[in-house]
Design a protein around this motif. Structure first.
Motif, PDB file in Angstrom:
ATOM      1  N   ALA A 291      83.599  84.481 -28.070  1.00 45.96           N
ATOM      2  CA  ALA A 291      84.872  83.791 -28.303  1.00 45.96           C
ATOM      3  C   ALA A 291      85.249  83.821 -29.771  1.00 45.96           C
ATOM      4  O   ALA A 291      86.426  84.039 -30.125  1.00 45.96           O
ATOM      5  CB  ALA A 291      84.788  82.354 -27.800  1.00 45.96           C
TER       6      ALA A 291
ATOM      7  N   ARG B  46      87.473  75.558 -12.827  1.00 45.10           N
ATOM      8  CA  ARG B  46      88.534  76.400 -13.385  1.00 45.10           C
ATOM      9  C   ARG B  46      89.764  76.378 -12.480  1.00 45.10           C
ATOM     10  O   ARG B  46      90.897  76.273 -12.954  1.00 45.10           O
ATOM     11  CB  ARG B  46      88.036  77.829 -13.571  1.00 45.10           C
ATOM     12  CG  ARG B  46      87.164  78.038 -14.786  1.00 45.10           C
ATOM     13  CD  ARG B  46      86.639  79.463 -14.844  1.00 45.10           C
ATOM     14  NE  ARG B  46      85.813  79.665 -16.030  1.00 45.10           N
ATOM     15  CZ  ARG B  46      85.014  80.721 -16.202  1.00 45.10           C
ATOM     16  NH1 ARG B  46      84.927  81.645 -15.260  1.00 45.10           N
ATOM     17  NH2 ARG B  46      84.303  80.825 -17.315  1.00 45.10           N
TER      18      ARG B  46
ATOM     19  N   ARG C 156      78.879  84.567 -23.813  1.00 48.28           N
ATOM     20  CA  ARG C 156      78.354  83.507 -24.669  1.00 48.28           C
ATOM     21  C   ARG C 156      78.666  83.800 -26.136  1.00 48.28           C
ATOM     22  O   ARG C 156      79.154  84.878 -26.487  1.00 48.28           O
ATOM     23  CB  ARG C 156      76.842  83.359 -24.450  1.00 48.28           C
ATOM     24  CG  ARG C 156      76.459  83.020 -23.004  1.00 48.28           C
ATOM     25  CD  ARG C 156      74.992  82.699 -22.892  1.00 48.28           C
ATOM     26  NE  ARG C 156      74.544  82.617 -21.505  1.00 48.28           N
ATOM     27  CZ  ARG C 156      74.604  81.524 -20.752  1.00 48.28           C
ATOM     28  NH1 ARG C 156      75.128  80.410 -21.250  1.00 48.28           N
ATOM     29  NH2 ARG C 156      74.149  81.525 -19.514  1.00 48.28           N
TER      30      ARG C 156
ATOM     31  N   GLY D 220      93.055  78.816 -20.704  1.00 47.94           N
ATOM     32  CA  GLY D 220      93.527  80.174 -20.904  1.00 47.94           C
ATOM     33  C   GLY D 220      94.968  80.171 -21.353  1.00 47.94           C
ATOM     34  O   GLY D 220      95.551  79.118 -21.644  1.00 47.94           O
TER      35      GLY D 220
ATOM     36  N   VAL E 278      78.527  72.123 -21.898  1.00 43.45           N
ATOM     37  CA  VAL E 278      79.372  73.202 -22.422  1.00 43.45           C
ATOM     38  C   VAL E 278      78.692  73.911 -23.589  1.00 43.45           C
ATOM     39  O   VAL E 278      78.793  75.146 -23.718  1.00 43.45           O
ATOM     40  CB  VAL E 278      80.784  72.702 -22.816  1.00 43.45           C
ATOM     41  CG1 VAL E 278      81.501  72.129 -21.608  1.00 43.45           C
ATOM     42  CG2 VAL E 278      80.753  71.711 -23.955  1.00 43.45           C
TER      43      VAL E 278
ATOM     44  N   TYR F 166      90.718  84.065 -25.464  1.00 47.92           N
ATOM     45  CA  TYR F 166      89.374  84.528 -25.818  1.00 47.92           C
ATOM     46  C   TYR F 166      88.450  84.526 -24.589  1.00 47.92           C
ATOM     47  O   TYR F 166      88.683  83.841 -23.594  1.00 47.92           O
ATOM     48  CB  TYR F 166      88.789  83.657 -26.936  1.00 47.92           C
ATOM     49  CG  TYR F 166      88.741  82.167 -26.652  1.00 47.92           C
ATOM     50  CD1 TYR F 166      87.702  81.600 -25.928  1.00 47.92           C
ATOM     51  CD2 TYR F 166      89.740  81.315 -27.131  1.00 47.92           C
ATOM     52  CE1 TYR F 166      87.641  80.235 -25.679  1.00 47.92           C
ATOM     53  CE2 TYR F 166      89.686  79.947 -26.886  1.00 47.92           C
ATOM     54  CZ  TYR F 166      88.640  79.413 -26.161  1.00 47.92           C
ATOM     55  OH  TYR F 166      88.584  78.065 -25.911  1.00 47.92           O
ATOM     56  N   ARG F 167      87.393  85.309 -24.689  1.00 46.84           N
ATOM     57  CA  ARG F 167      86.406  85.366 -23.613  1.00 46.84           C
ATOM     58  C   ARG F 167      85.681  84.031 -23.478  1.00 46.84           C
ATOM     59  O   ARG F 167      85.397  83.370 -24.471  1.00 46.84           O
ATOM     60  CB  ARG F 167      85.397  86.485 -23.878  1.00 46.84           C
ATOM     61  CG  ARG F 167      85.953  87.890 -23.665  1.00 46.84           C
ATOM     62  CD  ARG F 167      84.986  88.944 -24.142  1.00 46.84           C
ATOM     63  NE  ARG F 167      84.912  88.967 -25.614  1.00 46.84           N
ATOM     64  CZ  ARG F 167      84.031  89.696 -26.302  1.00 46.84           C
ATOM     65  NH1 ARG F 167      83.121  90.430 -25.658  1.00 46.84           N
ATOM     66  NH2 ARG F 167      84.040  89.667 -27.627  1.00 46.84           N
ATOM     67  N   ARG F 168      85.374  83.663 -22.238  1.00 43.63           N
ATOM     68  CA  ARG F 168      84.817  82.350 -21.954  1.00 43.63           C
ATOM     69  C   ARG F 168      83.359  82.428 -21.516  1.00 43.63           C
ATOM     70  O   ARG F 168      82.917  83.411 -20.917  1.00 43.63           O
ATOM     71  CB  ARG F 168      85.639  81.648 -20.865  1.00 43.63           C
ATOM     72  CG  ARG F 168      87.106  81.459 -21.236  1.00 43.63           C
ATOM     73  CD  ARG F 168      87.907  80.807 -20.125  1.00 43.63           C
ATOM     74  NE  ARG F 168      87.921  81.617 -18.916  1.00 43.63           N
ATOM     75  CZ  ARG F 168      88.639  81.343 -17.834  1.00 43.63           C
ATOM     76  NH1 ARG F 168      89.399  80.262 -17.825  1.00 43.63           N
ATOM     77  NH2 ARG F 168      88.601  82.116 -16.773  1.00 43.63           N
TER      78      ARG F 168
ATOM     79  N   GLY G 107      88.880  73.422 -23.560  1.00 43.23           N
ATOM     80  CA  GLY G 107      88.251  73.698 -22.276  1.00 43.23           C
ATOM     81  C   GLY G 107      86.760  73.937 -22.373  1.00 43.23           C
ATOM     82  O   GLY G 107      86.174  74.551 -21.471  1.00 43.23           O
TER      83      GLY G 107
ATOM     84  N   PHE H 140      84.877  75.912 -24.075  1.00 46.84           N
ATOM     85  CA  PHE H 140      84.474  77.317 -24.107  1.00 46.84           C
ATOM     86  C   PHE H 140      84.431  77.936 -22.714  1.00 46.84           C
ATOM     87  O   PHE H 140      84.191  79.131 -22.576  1.00 46.84           O
ATOM     88  CB  PHE H 140      83.093  77.518 -24.758  1.00 46.84           C
ATOM     89  CG  PHE H 140      82.921  76.878 -26.092  1.00 46.84           C
ATOM     90  CD1 PHE H 140      83.472  77.455 -27.219  1.00 46.84           C
ATOM     91  CD2 PHE H 140      82.217  75.696 -26.223  1.00 46.84           C
ATOM     92  CE1 PHE H 140      83.315  76.863 -28.473  1.00 46.84           C
ATOM     93  CE2 PHE H 140      82.050  75.097 -27.467  1.00 46.84           C
ATOM     94  CZ  PHE H 140      82.596  75.681 -28.590  1.00 46.84           C
ATOM     95  N   VAL H 141      84.665  77.124 -21.674  1.00 51.05           N
ATOM     96  CA  VAL H 141      84.452  77.541 -20.286  1.00 51.05           C
ATOM     97  C   VAL H 141      85.759  77.615 -19.500  1.00 51.05           C
ATOM     98  O   VAL H 141      85.956  78.510 -18.678  1.00 51.05           O
ATOM     99  CB  VAL H 141      83.480  76.566 -19.588  1.00 51.05           C
ATOM    100  CG1 VAL H 141      83.298  76.908 -18.104  1.00 51.05           C
ATOM    101  CG2 VAL H 141      82.125  76.551 -20.297  1.00 51.05           C
TER     102      VAL H 141
ATOM    103  N   TYR I 148      77.738  77.815 -23.759  1.00 53.53           N
ATOM    104  CA  TYR I 148      78.222  78.623 -24.885  1.00 53.53           C
ATOM    105  C   TYR I 148      77.079  79.325 -25.601  1.00 53.53           C
ATOM    106  O   TYR I 148      77.160  80.516 -25.909  1.00 53.53           O
ATOM    107  CB  TYR I 148      78.977  77.709 -25.845  1.00 53.53           C
ATOM    108  CG  TYR I 148      79.678  78.400 -26.993  1.00 53.53           C
ATOM    109  CD1 TYR I 148      80.468  79.527 -26.807  1.00 53.53           C
ATOM    110  CD2 TYR I 148      79.590  77.880 -28.290  1.00 53.53           C
ATOM    111  CE1 TYR I 148      81.132  80.136 -27.856  1.00 53.53           C
ATOM    112  CE2 TYR I 148      80.253  78.478 -29.352  1.00 53.53           C
ATOM    113  CZ  TYR I 148      81.017  79.608 -29.128  1.00 53.53           C
ATOM    114  OH  TYR I 148      81.671  80.202 -30.185  1.00 53.53           O
TER     115      TYR I 148
END
Length: 298
Positions: A116, A24, A112, A81, A204, A105-107, A75, A77-78, A208
């Protein structure tokens, strides 16, 4: 591979799926080195969409916009931003003339599935309910995104159909990851392609989903009924493990009666349109913006 793109491969940051925090940071640092985009002619505002929890969004308003797109960053889901997506959201708003609602959204793996998707769908619902405030036509709202963001966009159209939710005018799916089963030819054979390969996509999706079984809202390729969905633009990269499932999804949408424009970009790899100096990248971005402009103007 396109020679302009191939020259950049040694410079690409490594994706270490065992070190989420470090990767990240690498993504954020790379994004910070990009030249600041031209935001002239845009009104940009950060807001929080009421939900549980609240969803941060960044809204890009061009002059005289009629439609909007709820835009989901890539990205896996991880990563990614609002800040990393800022150059793309700016370009889409400026060149398509659409209001872009970029969603933070939340990653995963901290949040999980379906976190998102819940965030993205809350923003879609909010945009439809606040269309007058946003200065847009509630019947001219599209959804779109890159990679994992394209997965979320496709899932949003399924959910909106199933729940009789807000009408979605158009879906723009760029290099989407749509299937957790990793069984297509490209998913099985592209094991060393740049920025995305079989091992990365498996990782990923595991981040997720966790231990939850995949549903069509997590992996839209699992949906057995693709009828009643909005028209789509689906773009694929030649050297991308996501390629074949996206092409198959486009074919299934067509067979279900949905109008689809499918564009397979030769010589490209997953995310290579970020290499803005390449001529093929310029054409890819121009196509995304052009098709969105047409879809919201018709």
């Amino acid at each position: 591979m396109d020679p302009e793109l191939e020259a950049f491969i040694p410079l690409l940051p490594k994706v270490d799926m065992t070190d989420v925090a470090g990767t990240r940071r690498n993504f954020d640092e790379l994004a910070a080195t990009r030249p600041a985009p031209d935001t002239s002619g845009l009104e940009i505002e950060d807001r929080t969409v009421p939900a549980e929890p609240g969803v941060p969004v960044r809204i890009y308003r061009p002059q005289r916009a009629r439609g909007a797109v709820v835009w989901l960053h890539g990205g896996g889901f991880v990563f990614g931003g609002l800040d990393a997506e800022h150059p793309w959201a700016t370009r889409i708003a400026s060149d398509s003339g659409a209001v872009v609602i970029s969603v933070g959204y939340r990653r995963a793996p901290e949040h999980r599935f379906p976190a998102a998707l819940d965030d993205a769908y809350a923003v879609l619902t909010w945009a439809a309910e606040h269309a007058h405030e946003l200065g847009i036509d509630p019947d001219r709202i599209a959804v779109g995104g890159h990679s994992a963001g394209a997965n979320l966009a496709a899932a949003m159209t399924l959910r909106a159909r199933d729940e009789q939710g807000p009408p979605v005018r158009f879906q723009l799916l760029n290099e989407p990851i749509l299937d957790d089963r990793h069984e297509t030819w490209s998913a099985r054979n592209f094991t060393a392609t740049p920025w995305n390969n079989r091992a990365i996509r498996i990782a990923v999706m595991d981040y997720y989903l966790g231990s939850r079984p995949a549903t069509p809202y997590a992996a839209p390729a699992r949906a057995t009924d693709l009828s009643g969905l909005p028209p789509a633009y689906i773009a694929t990269a030649e050297f991308d493990p996501n390629r074949d499932e996206a092409i198959e999804y486009a074919q299934r949408l067509l067979q279900a009666g949905t109008s689809v424009e499918l564009h397979q970009w030769p010589g490209t790899f997953h995310g290579s349109l970020a290499i803005l100096s390449a001529e093929v990248s310029q054409r890819q971005i121009a196509a995304l913006c052009s098709v969105l402009r047409r879809a919201l103007a018709e």
